[in-house]
Design a protein around this motif. Sequence first.
Motif, PDB file in Angstrom:
ATOM      1  N   PHE A 193       0.833  -1.201   0.000  1.00 24.95           N
ATOM      2  CA  PHE A 193       0.000   0.000   0.000  1.00 24.95           C
ATOM      3  C   PHE A 193       0.870   1.254   0.000  1.00 24.95           C
ATOM      4  N   LEU A 194       1.873   1.268   0.858  1.00 24.64           N
ATOM      5  CA  LEU A 194       2.787   2.420   0.916  1.00 24.64           C
ATOM      6  C   LEU A 194       3.521   2.605  -0.413  1.00 24.64           C
ATOM      7  N   ASP A 195       3.929   1.506  -1.040  1.00 24.33           N
ATOM      8  CA  ASP A 195       4.606   1.593  -2.335  1.00 24.33           C
ATOM      9  C   ASP A 195       3.675   2.162  -3.404  1.00 24.33           C
ATOM     10  N   ASP A 209      -9.413   3.196  -4.552  1.00 25.44           N
ATOM     11  CA  ASP A 209      -8.554   2.960  -5.708  1.00 25.44           C
ATOM     12  C   ASP A 209      -7.389   2.043  -5.357  1.00 25.44           C
ATOM     13  N   TYR A 210      -6.813   2.255  -4.185  1.00 23.65           N
ATOM     14  CA  TYR A 210      -5.691   1.442  -3.739  1.00 23.65           C
ATOM     15  C   TYR A 210      -6.157   0.049  -3.305  1.00 23.65           C
ATOM     16  N   ALA A 211      -7.311  -0.012  -2.669  1.00 28.12           N
ATOM     17  CA  ALA A 211      -7.856  -1.311  -2.257  1.00 28.12           C
ATOM     18  C   ALA A 211      -8.069  -2.203  -3.471  1.00 28.12           C
ATOM     19  N   ALA A 212      -8.554  -1.607  -4.561  1.00 30.42           N
ATOM     20  CA  ALA A 212      -8.786  -2.388  -5.775  1.00 30.42           C
ATOM     21  C   ALA A 212      -7.480  -2.963  -6.319  1.00 30.42           C
ATOM     22  N   MET A 213      -6.424  -2.168  -6.278  1.00 31.05           N
ATOM     23  CA  MET A 213      -5.128  -2.649  -6.772  1.00 31.05           C
ATOM     24  C   MET A 213      -4.536  -3.719  -5.876  1.00 31.05           C
ATOM     25  N   LEU A 214      -4.936  -3.730  -4.595  1.00 28.02           N
ATOM     26  CA  LEU A 214      -4.433  -4.723  -3.649  1.00 28.02           C
ATOM     27  C   LEU A 214      -5.373  -5.932  -3.530  1.00 28.02           C
ATOM     28  N   LEU A 224      -6.379  -2.082   8.272  1.00 26.19           N
ATOM     29  CA  LEU A 224      -4.941  -2.366   8.230  1.00 26.19           C
ATOM     30  C   LEU A 224      -4.130  -1.117   8.586  1.00 26.19           C
ATOM     31  N   SER A 225      -4.487   0.007   7.978  1.00 25.13           N
ATOM     32  CA  SER A 225      -3.781   1.250   8.235  1.00 25.13           C
ATOM     33  C   SER A 225      -3.933   1.688   9.677  1.00 25.13           C
TER      34      SER A 225
END
Length: 298
Positions: A193-195, A209-214, A224-225
């Motif tokens: 996520f940080l990356d 958007d980030y959740a979808a990529m993960l 998690l955060s």
Amino acid sequence: MQVPLCMALKIPVIEQCTVSNSFQGGDLMVEDLATYLNRNHDLIFPHRHNFYHFLLFTAGGGTHSIDFERFEVQPWQIYFMSPGQIHSWQFEGSIAGFVVNFNRDFFKNFLMRPEGIANFSFFSGLVKDGVFMIESRERAAVLNILTRLLENVADEDFARVSLLYLFHVLEKQRGASRGSETNVYNHTLLRNFLDLIERNYQTLRLPKDYAAMLYITPNHLNALSNEFLGISAGELIRNRIVLEAKRLLVIHDHAIADIGYALNFNDNSYFTKFFKKATGLTPDEFRRSMQLTHEQNG
């Protein structure tokens, strides 16, 4: 018209060859701290490195800052910086210790996993993970490793093994290893996520958007955060945008409107509002406060 960040708005980047002494070249530099500071005494202005950097204080005082977080120098404090972070210092007294710089590719063909260095907690890119005290029970071992590293810096294989051993000693001290497979999985997710934030914060602003990529849900990402960092996923993304704005604002050649556009704010008033909500200061007030601090320290 949006200003491409990579083209126009930059903070001075210090390269490895700029700060290394004439007897050390290649991908690694290890040096006595007092000697290093004497040669690079003019690097007190805010700047970035394009290499990994860590420094151990064994004596001295004053302050240093990393990404605008200020720290009091203490004997046996160590700090780690990843490429791209910004720092400055104002040291006092007789400073002693060690400094180590190594390029991004130093471990490239040595580790089975190329992301191995980034998996150490102190290379997360989060300032809170990168500055800490070495506990008394580990000091003799750390001192021995760094002394031998200084004496054998020309042997790069020895240096790689020594540095990895040092990193494992420090990671163990910090209690960063996690026992269960679930926690290892979650820690890997957080690292990814940080990356992703680092690569996409200019254009992607929403946790979904980030959740979808993960391949996880936004709720999972937020939990998690909060579990590992104590803040929401959205706040983590916003903090990265604010950090980049701060980095660019310390360079006085850049118009505030251009900085806003470079960070994908099409409306300068919205950029100002966003920044003030996060910091309590307008961009111009932050810039002037940093200038005043630099003048007082100078």
